[in-house]
Motif scaffolding. Structure first.
Motif, PDB file in Angstrom:
ATOM      1  N   PRO A   1      29.146 -58.074  46.428  1.00  0.00           N
ATOM      2  CA  PRO A   1      29.516 -57.693  47.798  1.00  0.00           C
ATOM      3  C   PRO A   1      30.134 -56.295  47.731  1.00  0.00           C
ATOM      4  CG  PRO A   1      30.609 -59.748  47.098  1.00  0.00           C
ATOM      5  CD  PRO A   1      29.974 -59.157  45.886  1.00  0.00           C
TER       6      PRO A   1
ATOM      7  N   GLY B   1      31.011 -69.986  39.109  1.00  0.00           N
ATOM      8  CA  GLY B   1      32.301 -69.532  38.611  1.00  0.00           C
ATOM      9  C   GLY B   1      32.580 -68.108  39.022  1.00  0.00           C
ATOM     10  N   ASP B   2      33.773 -67.665  38.673  1.00  0.00           N
ATOM     11  CA  ASP B   2      34.209 -66.326  39.051  1.00  0.00           C
ATOM     12  C   ASP B   2      33.644 -65.288  38.071  1.00  0.00           C
ATOM     13  OD1 ASP B   2      35.667 -64.275  40.317  1.00  0.00           O
ATOM     14  OD2 ASP B   2      37.317 -64.516  38.897  1.00  0.00           O
ATOM     15  N   LEU B   3      32.874 -64.382  38.578  1.00  0.00           N
ATOM     16  CA  LEU B   3      32.260 -63.295  37.789  1.00  0.00           C
ATOM     17  C   LEU B   3      31.755 -63.779  36.438  1.00  0.00           C
ATOM     18  CD1 LEU B   3      34.231 -60.013  38.482  1.00  0.00           C
ATOM     19  CD2 LEU B   3      32.234 -60.979  39.642  1.00  0.00           C
TER      20      LEU B   3
ATOM     21  N   PRO C   1      18.211 -61.706  49.661  1.00  0.00           N
ATOM     22  CA  PRO C   1      17.983 -60.479  48.880  1.00  0.00           C
ATOM     23  C   PRO C   1      17.340 -59.408  49.742  1.00  0.00           C
ATOM     24  CG  PRO C   1      17.235 -62.400  47.676  1.00  0.00           C
ATOM     25  CD  PRO C   1      17.602 -62.875  49.046  1.00  0.00           C
TER      26      PRO C   1
ATOM     27  N   VAL D   1      17.384 -61.407  41.837  1.00  0.00           N
ATOM     28  CA  VAL D   1      17.443 -60.118  41.122  1.00  0.00           C
ATOM     29  C   VAL D   1      17.216 -60.355  39.619  1.00  0.00           C
ATOM     30  CG1 VAL D   1      18.825 -58.063  40.651  1.00  0.00           C
ATOM     31  CG2 VAL D   1      18.960 -59.159  42.895  1.00  0.00           C
TER      32      VAL D   1
ATOM     33  N   PHE E   1      23.039 -65.505  50.685  1.00  0.00           N
ATOM     34  CA  PHE E   1      22.664 -64.106  50.935  1.00  0.00           C
ATOM     35  C   PHE E   1      21.159 -63.927  50.745  1.00  0.00           C
ATOM     36  CE2 PHE E   1      22.041 -59.705  49.598  1.00  0.00           C
ATOM     37  CZ  PHE E   1      22.819 -58.999  50.511  1.00  0.00           C
TER      38      PHE E   1
ATOM     39  N   CYS F   1      27.105 -62.407  40.272  1.00  0.00           N
ATOM     40  CA  CYS F   1      26.981 -62.412  41.744  1.00  0.00           C
ATOM     41  C   CYS F   1      25.519 -62.634  42.105  1.00  0.00           C
ATOM     42  CB  CYS F   1      27.498 -61.116  42.353  1.00  0.00           C
ATOM     43  SG  CYS F   1      29.232 -60.788  42.028  1.00  0.00           S
ATOM     44  N   CYS F   2      24.904 -63.646  41.505  1.00  0.00           N
ATOM     45  CA  CYS F   2      23.440 -63.787  41.541  1.00  0.00           C
ATOM     46  C   CYS F   2      22.893 -64.253  42.875  1.00  0.00           C
ATOM     47  CB  CYS F   2      22.980 -64.736  40.436  1.00  0.00           C
ATOM     48  SG  CYS F   2      23.441 -66.466  40.723  1.00  0.00           S
ATOM     49  N   GLY F   3      23.712 -64.861  43.737  1.00  0.00           N
ATOM     50  CA  GLY F   3      23.173 -65.389  44.992  1.00  0.00           C
ATOM     51  C   GLY F   3      21.999 -66.318  44.720  1.00  0.00           C
TER      52      GLY F   3
ATOM     53  N   ASN G   1      24.435 -57.235  41.791  1.00  0.00           N
ATOM     54  CA  ASN G   1      24.469 -56.788  43.191  1.00  0.00           C
ATOM     55  C   ASN G   1      25.593 -57.570  43.859  1.00  0.00           C
ATOM     56  OD1 ASN G   1      23.909 -55.419  45.519  1.00  0.00           O
ATOM     57  ND2 ASN G   1      22.471 -56.972  46.229  1.00  0.00           N
TER      58      ASN G   1
ATOM     59  N   ASP H   1      27.263 -67.287  40.022  1.00  0.00           N
ATOM     60  CA  ASP H   1      27.776 -66.978  41.360  1.00  0.00           C
ATOM     61  C   ASP H   1      28.974 -67.886  41.617  1.00  0.00           C
ATOM     62  OD1 ASP H   1      26.441 -65.381  43.971  1.00  0.00           O
ATOM     63  OD2 ASP H   1      27.897 -66.944  44.491  1.00  0.00           O
ATOM     64  N   VAL H   2      29.903 -67.368  42.417  1.00  0.00           N
ATOM     65  CA  VAL H   2      31.111 -68.131  42.709  1.00  0.00           C
ATOM     66  C   VAL H   2      30.822 -69.288  43.667  1.00  0.00           C
ATOM     67  CG1 VAL H   2      31.888 -66.798  44.737  1.00  0.00           C
ATOM     68  CG2 VAL H   2      33.589 -67.739  43.137  1.00  0.00           C
TER      69      VAL H   2
ATOM     70  N   PHE I   1      32.233 -63.756  52.153  1.00  0.00           N
ATOM     71  CA  PHE I   1      32.439 -63.487  50.719  1.00  0.00           C
ATOM     72  C   PHE I   1      31.172 -62.960  50.039  1.00  0.00           C
ATOM     73  CE2 PHE I   1      30.140 -67.114  49.190  1.00  0.00           C
ATOM     74  CZ  PHE I   1      30.362 -68.126  50.119  1.00  0.00           C
ATOM     75  N   THR I   2      30.040 -63.006  50.729  1.00  0.00           N
ATOM     76  CA  THR I   2      28.826 -62.422  50.145  1.00  0.00           C
ATOM     77  C   THR I   2      28.698 -60.937  50.484  1.00  0.00           C
ATOM     78  OG1 THR I   2      27.319 -62.838  52.025  1.00  0.00           O
ATOM     79  CG2 THR I   2      27.618 -64.626  50.452  1.00  0.00           C
TER      80      THR I   2
HETATM   81  C1  LIG Z   1      25.661 -59.238  48.241  1.00  0.00           C
HETATM   82  S1  LIG Z   1      25.442 -60.878  47.668  1.00  0.00           S
HETATM   83  C2  LIG Z   1      24.139 -60.555  46.483  1.00  0.00           C
HETATM   84  C3  LIG Z   1      23.447 -61.751  45.956  1.00  0.00           C
HETATM   85  C4  LIG Z   1      22.311 -61.390  44.997  1.00  0.00           C
HETATM   86  N1  LIG Z   1      22.795 -60.628  43.893  1.00  0.00           N
HETATM   87  C5  LIG Z   1      21.229 -60.614  45.736  1.00  0.00           C
HETATM   88  O1  LIG Z   1      21.165 -59.387  45.624  1.00  0.00           O
HETATM   89  O2  LIG Z   1      20.454 -61.255  46.456  1.00  0.00           O
HETATM   90  C6  LIG Z   1      26.875 -61.066  46.653  1.00  0.00           C
HETATM   91  C7  LIG Z   1      27.011 -62.403  45.947  1.00  0.00           C
HETATM   92  O3  LIG Z   1      28.218 -62.342  45.171  1.00  0.00           O
HETATM   93  C8  LIG Z   1      28.825 -63.615  45.148  1.00  0.00           C
HETATM   94  N2  LIG Z   1      30.221 -63.415  44.764  1.00  0.00           N
HETATM   95  C9  LIG Z   1      31.219 -62.886  45.497  1.00  0.00           C
HETATM   96  N3  LIG Z   1      32.358 -62.842  44.775  1.00  0.00           N
HETATM   97  C10 LIG Z   1      32.059 -63.355  43.548  1.00  0.00           C
HETATM   98  C11 LIG Z   1      32.813 -63.582  42.357  1.00  0.00           C
HETATM   99  N4  LIG Z   1      34.113 -63.275  42.286  1.00  0.00           N
HETATM  100  N5  LIG Z   1      32.180 -64.145  41.294  1.00  0.00           N
HETATM  101  C12 LIG Z   1      30.861 -64.468  41.364  1.00  0.00           C
HETATM  102  N6  LIG Z   1      30.110 -64.293  42.469  1.00  0.00           N
HETATM  103  C13 LIG Z   1      30.700 -63.721  43.544  1.00  0.00           C
HETATM  104  C14 LIG Z   1      28.573 -64.143  46.546  1.00  0.00           C
HETATM  105  O4  LIG Z   1      28.671 -65.541  46.601  1.00  0.00           O
HETATM  106  C15 LIG Z   1      27.156 -63.629  46.828  1.00  0.00           C
HETATM  107  O5  LIG Z   1      26.183 -64.577  46.484  1.00  0.00           O
END
Ligand SMILES: C[S@@+](CC[C@H](N)C(=O)[O-])C[C@H]1O[C@@H](n2cnc3c(N)ncnc32)[C@H](O)[C@@H]1O
Length: 279
Positions: free
Chosen positions: A188, A166-168, A76, A109, A74, A103-105, A186, A130-131, A209-210
């Protein structure tokens, strides 16, 4: 070969392909080509074919710094700088700070918040999650650059940063419970039915998923709000971005989780966020 002028056809080609900021993009592509005419041609062709500018050149400008991004990660958005400004503004004034970026991508951020705080002389520990392992690899690169950045090491502040897959909140060390000053997320948050109306750069080149936050866009954010009180220290803040139609539901969910929430906005950037504080 050296390119010291805009090749005449770059701007018209970008404009014809629908790039609104054709002149700005041309400059970035030419800088990235670094005098290699073949590379410039590949970059322009990729852009004309609809690839995101940032994926082509491998970086994005965000909150005053350059961050690596790559295919599948993703990009930013400028509007998310609102979360950075708010987080830096409400950080406690004293002591070392614990910052989490869920959800750091690419890590931009949390990285930007840590960098700004460190530049102001603060000691910051940042945990990014991030997942997606591809995103985590990019975040590790960005955060490593940050902890080694000459401008920051010269400042009195210091950053310790890790990025985990990992997940959240699952990868966060349990020792962080009740210790987090700033929890950034930030997530999805695009409602599933709205994905089809996103610009092609997002729809076709950023993984679903992003972007996809479920039927009302709040599936991931509700989970984040639910776990936040367990990580925040009393007085600590959760910050996340939302769309107009989601504000009321997000505030209600934060209140139900025991957080005191308020809306933050940057109208010019079209940015809307929520700051939810543990009493
Ligand atoms: C909208 S993007 C934002 C990325 C970053 N925060 C930014 O603003 O550039 C959402 C991110 O959430 C991650 N994501 C989605 N579901 C997730 C979960 N269950 N656990 C961790 N990360 C997750 C995605 O892989 C993606 O990188």
């Amino acid at each position: 070969m050296t390119i010291d002028l805009l090749p005449d056809d770059v701007v018209p080609r970008l404009r014809a392909a629908g790039c609104v900021f054709a002149e700005d993009e041309a400059e970035i592509l030419i800088e990235s080509a670094d005098g290699d005419a073949g590379r410039l041609e590949r970059l322009v062709t990729g852009r004309v074919d609809g690839l995101p500018l940032e994926h082509l050149v491998g970086w994005v400008g965000f909150a005053g710094r350059r961050w690596a991004v790559g295919t599948g990660v993703f990009v930013p958005r400028q509007r998310t700088e609102l979360l950075v400004t708010e987080a830096v503004g409400i950080a406690p004034q004293e002591g070392p700070l614990v910052v989490v970026d869920l959800c750091c991508g690419s890590g931009a951020v949390g990285g930007a918040v840590a960098a700004d705080l460190a530049a102001a002389g603060r000691e910051v520990t940042l945990h990014a999650v991030d997942v997606d392992p591809v995103a985590v690899a990019v975040a590790r690169r960005n955060l490593a650059g940050l902890t080694a950045a000459p401008g920051l090491t010269a400042a009195p502040g210091r950053i310790t940063a890790t990025a985990s897959a990992g997940d959240l909140d699952a990868p966060l060390p349990r020792t962080l419970r009740d210790q987090v000053d700033l929890l950034l997320c930030n997530a999805p948050y695009v409602p599933t039915a709205a994905i089809a109306f996103l610009p092609p750069e997002a729809r076709d080149h950023e993984p679903l998923f992003t972007l996809d936050g479920g039927s009302d866009g709040l599936d991931v954010l509700r989970r984040v709000i639910d776990v936040a009180p367990g990580w925040l220290r009393p007085g600590g803040h959760l910050l996340f971005e939302v769309g107009d139609a989601q504000v009321e539901a997000a505030l209600a969910h934060a209140a139900a989780a025991g957080l005191t929430a308020r809306v933050v906005e940057d109208e010019e950037a079209g940015a809307l966020g929520v700051v939810a504080t543990r009493p």
